[in-house]
Design an enzyme around this catalytic site. Structure first.
Site, mmCIF file in Angstrom:
data_model
loop_
_atom_site.group_PDB
_atom_site.id
_atom_site.type_symbol
_atom_site.label_atom_id
_atom_site.label_comp_id
_atom_site.label_asym_id
_atom_site.label_seq_id
_atom_site.Cartn_x
_atom_site.Cartn_y
_atom_site.Cartn_z
ATOM 1 N N CYS A 195 6.238 -4.819 8.088
ATOM 2 C CA CYS A 195 5.855 -3.550 8.723
ATOM 3 C C CYS A 195 6.239 -3.519 10.200
ATOM 4 O O CYS A 195 6.415 -4.554 10.835
ATOM 5 C CB CYS A 195 4.354 -3.352 8.587
ATOM 6 S SG CYS A 195 3.873 -1.637 8.900
ATOM 7 N N ASP A 248 -7.158 -5.000 5.494
ATOM 8 C CA ASP A 248 -6.745 -5.439 6.824
ATOM 9 C C ASP A 248 -8.008 -5.832 7.598
ATOM 10 O O ASP A 248 -9.119 -5.362 7.283
ATOM 11 C CB ASP A 248 -6.013 -4.281 7.536
ATOM 12 C CG ASP A 248 -5.367 -4.704 8.850
ATOM 13 O OD1 ASP A 248 -5.283 -5.922 9.113
ATOM 14 O OD2 ASP A 248 -4.939 -3.805 9.603
HETATM 15 O O1 LIG Z 1 1.498 -2.199 13.454
HETATM 16 C C1 LIG Z 1 0.807 -1.424 14.131
HETATM 17 O O2 LIG Z 1 1.007 -1.271 15.339
HETATM 18 C C2 LIG Z 1 -0.295 -0.680 13.486
HETATM 19 C C3 LIG Z 1 -0.849 0.389 14.168
HETATM 20 C C4 LIG Z 1 -1.883 1.104 13.607
HETATM 21 C C5 LIG Z 1 -2.378 0.764 12.359
HETATM 22 C C6 LIG Z 1 -1.847 -0.313 11.672
HETATM 23 C C7 LIG Z 1 -0.806 -1.046 12.200
HETATM 24 N N1 LIG Z 1 -0.237 -2.115 11.522
HETATM 25 C C8 LIG Z 1 -0.688 -2.620 10.278
HETATM 26 O O3 LIG Z 1 -1.753 -3.514 10.461
HETATM 27 C C9 LIG Z 1 -1.716 -4.528 9.468
HETATM 28 C C10 LIG Z 1 -1.864 -5.898 10.078
HETATM 29 O O4 LIG Z 1 -0.879 -6.159 11.001
HETATM 30 P P1 LIG Z 1 -0.684 -7.609 11.650
HETATM 31 O O5 LIG Z 1 0.223 -8.379 10.725
HETATM 32 O O6 LIG Z 1 -2.024 -8.233 11.798
HETATM 33 O O7 LIG Z 1 -0.036 -7.346 12.947
HETATM 34 C C11 LIG Z 1 -0.433 -4.362 8.714
HETATM 35 O O8 LIG Z 1 -0.755 -3.679 7.521
HETATM 36 C C12 LIG Z 1 0.383 -3.424 9.550
HETATM 37 O O9 LIG Z 1 1.099 -2.587 8.680
#
Ligand SMILES: O=C(O)c1ccccc1N[C@@H]1O[C@H](COP(=O)(O)O)[C@@H](O)[C@H]1O
Length: 219
Positions: free
Chosen positions: A8, A131
Site C-alpha cells: 500500500c 489494522d
Molecule cells: O498509508 C497511509 O498513510 C494511510 C493513511 C490513512 C489510513 C490508512 C493508511 N494506511 C494503511 O494503514 C495500514 C497499516 O499501515 P502500516 O504498514 O502500519 O504503515 C495499511 O493497511 C495501510 O494501507
C-alpha cells in the site's frame, strides 16, 4: 486459497513496478491529503494505467464523500475500495451500491472490544482489514507502522475473508500470519526507508517473506 499480499501507499512508477514484478496481488493508492503517501488524481491516473491488470488496484480513502469517490473512480478505476475511516455500515452499503466495487473495511484494533463491530461490517463488506487503532492525536488512522496484539484474532470466526495490517515487515509477517490465520497481509511503513518513501529491496523482501509462509503451510 492462496495468500493475498498487498503493498500500500505506492507513489512512484519505479516502486509500483517492483511490487508488480515481485508478485503483489493488490497495490494500494492513498487518497487522503494528511498522509505522506497521498496521491493527486493525476498521479493516481498514471500509476493506475501502469498496473495493466497485473494486480488489483485498491483505492484507500478515509471518510470520503461521493464526489471524492467519483473522481477517484474516474482517475484510478480501482478494483477495490478500501475504507479506512469511521464509515458506518449504512455508508458501506451506499458506497457498494453507488460505485459497484467490492469494499474492504478497515477495522481498528486495540482491545477485544473493538471486534464488536464485526457482525455489522461483515454483513456488507467483501473483506475486512484489521489494522492497529491509531492514537487519538494521530494525523491519520493508519499507515503508522504500529502493530496490534495479533492474539486478539486467534479464535476469530468470520464469514468474510480478512487481512491483517499494522506495523508489518519482512521480519514479523510470518508470525502475524501464524497467529491470526489471516488470508492476506497489507504493508506500507514496513517497506519504506522514510514515511512515504518506498524501498524496492524492502518490498521484495516483504513479498518473499510472506510467500515463504505459504510454502511452509503446503508442505
Ligand atoms: O498509508 C497511509 O498513510 C494511510 C493513511 C490513512 C489510513 C490508512 C493508511 N494506511 C494503511 O494503514 C495500514 C497499516 O499501515 P502500516 O504498514 O502500519 O504503515 C495499511 O493497511 C495501510 O494501507
Amino acid at each position: 486459497m492462496s495468500l493475498l499480499v498487498k503493498i500500500c501507499g505506492l507513489s512512484t512508477p519505479e516502486t509500483l513496478e517492483t511490487a508488480l514484478e515481485a508478485g503483489a496481488d493488490m497495490v494500494g493508492f492513498v487518497f487522503f491529503p494528511p498522509s505522506p503517501r497521498h496521491l493527486s488524481l493525476e498521479a493516481g491516473r498514471d500509476l493506475g494505467r501502469q498496473v495493466k491488470r497485473r494486480a488489483l488496484k485498491v483505492a484507500l480513502t478515509v471518510d470520503a464523500d461521493d464526489a471524492t469517490l467519483d473522481n477517484i473512480m474516474d482517475a484510478l478505476a480501482p478494483d477495490i475500495l478500501q475504507l479506512h475511516g469511521k464509515e458506518s455500515v449504512a455508508r458501506l452499503r451506499d458506497i457498494k451500491q453507488r460505485f459497484g466495487r467490492p469494499v474492504m473495511k478497515a477495522v481498528p484494533v486495540a482491545t477485544s472490544v473493538d471486534l464488536a463491530v464485526l457482525p455489522g461490517y461483515a454483513a456488507i463488506a467483501d473483506r475486512i482489514l484489521f489494522d492497529a487503532r491509531a492514537p487519538k492525536d494521530a494525523t491519520r488512522p493508519g499507515g503508522l507502522g504500529e502493530p496490534f496484539d495479533w492474539h486478539l484474532l486467534e479464535n476469530l470466526d468470520l464469514n468474510v475473508p480478512y487481512m491483517v495490517s499494522g506495523g508489518l515487515d519482512a521480519d514479523n509477517v510470518a508470525e502475524a500470519l501464524r497467529v491470526t490465520g489471516a488470508g492476506g497481509v497489507d504493508v506500507s511503513s514496513g517497506v519504506e526507508s522514510a514515511p512515504g518513501v518506498k524501498d524496492s529491496e524492502m518490498i521484495k523482501a516483504f513479498i518473499r517473506a510472506a510467500r515463504a509462509t505459504q510454502e511452509l503451510s503446503v508442505r
